[in-house]
Design an enzyme around this catalytic site. Structure first.
Site, PDB file in Angstrom:
ATOM      1  CB  CYS A 133      -1.011   0.000   1.215  1.00  0.00           C
ATOM      2  SG  CYS A 133      -1.878   1.656   1.328  1.00  0.00           S
ATOM      3  CB  CYS A 193      -7.239   1.401   6.939  1.00  0.00           C
ATOM      4  SG  CYS A 193      -6.156   2.759   6.787  1.00  0.00           S
ATOM      5  CD  GLN A 205      -5.629  20.882   7.065  1.00  0.00           C
ATOM      6  OE1 GLN A 205      -5.380  19.680   6.826  1.00  0.00           O
ATOM      7  NE2 GLN A 205      -5.135  22.073   6.558  1.00  0.00           N
ATOM      8  CG  ASN A 259      -9.390  25.121   9.714  1.00  0.00           C
ATOM      9  OD1 ASN A 259      -9.716  24.530  10.634  1.00  0.00           O
ATOM     10  ND2 ASN A 259      -7.962  24.900   9.495  1.00  0.00           N
ATOM     11  CD  GLU A 273     -10.882  28.258  -0.984  1.00  0.00           C
ATOM     12  OE1 GLU A 273     -10.943  27.419  -2.051  1.00  0.00           O
ATOM     13  OE2 GLU A 273     -10.087  28.314  -0.338  1.00  0.00           O
ATOM     14  CG  ASP A 284      -7.583  31.365 -10.135  1.00  0.00           C
ATOM     15  OD1 ASP A 284      -6.688  30.781  -9.266  1.00  0.00           O
ATOM     16  OD2 ASP A 284      -7.608  30.767 -11.211  1.00  0.00           O
ATOM     17  CB  CYS A 323       0.367  20.698   2.468  1.00  0.00           C
ATOM     18  SG  CYS A 323      -0.457  21.366   1.116  1.00  0.00           S
TER      19      CYS A 323
END
Length: 445
Positions: free
Chosen positions: A79, A160, A277, A311, A327, A355, A403
């Site tokens: 995996c 999992c 998240q 958030n 956003e 955008d 990220c």
């Protein structure tokens, strides 16, 4: 093994790369070895050879690291979801910190004045949102699971270890359901799970809207397979393009998904398909750190770019800031506005749709002056935004949540080139057992 291979293909591993592979150097050539870790001596088999580097798979560990552990998941070798299970959890965090530092130095040629202590929460059963791929093999059998390592093949799983236990336990039942649907002619794209404190949602995505007969079959299955469990479940369907409008429940709803931010007295409802998240506990810690790093003063005007459903925006508003959240996804902006109303924050926050990947200097000027700014972009980073910042519209402080350490390093170099000081940075282990590196950095004028 060919004669002499054990002697020839042996390497001392000195680092991890951003995919979680061990990095060695043999005769001046880099070798990326899947399953190896720093401070180990391993034998390996080359799977792909290129001019500047080789890719390889571990054959045996000749000298193991003291931080090597037995992988918990039975699918670890195939995996592609959790590539670091062979590394002790605290060591995983340390390696991710090292990866961040290496990316900052190599790509951005930058380094923060201070390394922040890492943030981490539970190592297992932490994942509140997951998408499982669906594939049909040559015999017509359904495979349900995550994609294989460095492949689009689906690894068929029956459990999992990073999903909540009650969701993991349902995987075989869901797979049996999918097999019946496929046998009746339906085509399924993927399966998603969403988990919050009082509710778990199973979402099935079809290529086309399922027939009434299929919907009846699903209602029957839901009533017998999920409703009798201790957890409260909902079943949602999705079809066609991945649009929020394509989601719909197939039974009466009396609960909704949400997550809490008790430090700020906030409850954040969301729907299947909304971006949230995947690790609610770590998300709360991440927000708290970002708020502290921003050092908000009452009345400051702060931008929250790539704000999602609010958030960071709403916690900042609760701290006394006047927040502008921007956003690209209009349905997330709608959700952010609804959340502001539900939490009594409408006087402190406004939301706009734009955008941000098309940001230019005129865009920045149209926003007006901000005292501070928070950036939380997807993996592509915020290059268009940081490149377009200019006087007199440079905020005094920028907190950047990333990220992807590679795009973070690139963008950090741009900010430093505009006169910012890279004050601090550190990792936040949003995705334990995986090579995913979530980080945060602070830039001050």
């Amino acid at each position: 093994m060919v004669k002499g291979e054990c002697v020839k293909n042996v390497a001392d591993v000195f680092s991890l790369d951003y995919e979680g592979r061990g990095v060695a150097r043999v005769n001046g050539k880099a070798v990326f070895i899947k399953g190896a870790m720093p401070s180990e001596t391993v034998s390996y088999r080359i799977s792909k050879s290129k001019k500047q580097f080789d890719e390889a798979e571990i054959k045996s560990v000749l000298k193991p690291s003291g931080e090597r552990v037995k992988p918990k998941c039975r699918y670890f070798d195939t995996c592609g979801g959790c590539v670091l299970q062979h590394i002790e959890p605290n060591a995983q965090v340390a390696f991710k910190q090292r990866i961040l530092e290496e990316q900052l130095a190599r790509i951005g040629k930058v380094f923060p004045e201070q390394i922040l202590p890492p943030i981490y929460a539970a190592s297992w059963r932490y994942r509140d949102r997951a998408r499982l791929s669906v594939a049909i093999d040559a015999s017509g059998e359904v495979k349900l699971g995550f994609q294989a390592k460095r492949s689009h093949d689906v690894v068929d799983i029956a459990s999992c270890e990073v999903l909540p236990q009650h969701i993991s336990a349902q995987i075989p039942s869901v797979k049996m359901l999918l097999q019946k649907l496929v046998n009746s002619g339906e085509e399924i794209k993927f399966v998603e799970f969403y988990h919050s404190k009082k509710l778990t949602v199973l979402n099935l995505c079809f290529y086309q809207r399922p027939s009434e007969k299929t919907e009846h079959q699903l209602r029957k299955w839901f009533g017998t397979s999920l409703k009798e469990k201790n957890e409260t479940w909902q079943l949602w369907l999705q079809y066609g393009k991945e649009s929020a409008k394509a989601f719909y429940p197939i039974h009466h709803l009396d609960l909704s998904l949400f997550y809490d931010l008790p430090e700020y007295d906030l409850t954040m409802p969301y729907r299947p398909g909304d971006f949230t998240q995947i690790n609610a506990d770590l998300n709360a810690l991440m927000i708290s750190r970002a708020i502290r790093l921003l050092n908000i003063r009452s009345g400051e005007r702060i931008a929250d770019l790539f704000c999602g459903l609010g958030n960071f925006s709403l916690p900042m508003a609760k701290c006394g800031a006047r927040v502008v959240g921007i956003e690209g996804a209009d349905y997330l902006v709608d959700r952010a506005r609804q959340n502001a109303i539900a939490n009594g924050c409408t006087q402190q926050v406004e939301f706009q749709t734009a955008d941000l990947f098309e940001t230019d200097e005129a865009t920045v000027a149209s926003w007006g002056q901000f005292d501070k700014m928070l950036l939380d972009p997807p993996r592509r980073g915020a290059y268009a935004v940081v490149k377009s910042l200019h006087l007199p519209y440079l905020p005094n402080c920028i907190v950047y949540v990333s990220c992807n350490p590679a795009t973070f390093a690139r963008d950090a170099a741009v900010l430093i080139g505009k006169g910012y000081v890279f004050k601090s940075a550190g990792v936040m282990n949003m995705f334990p057992q995986t090579a995913h590196v979530e980080s945060i950095g602070v830039f001050e004028r």
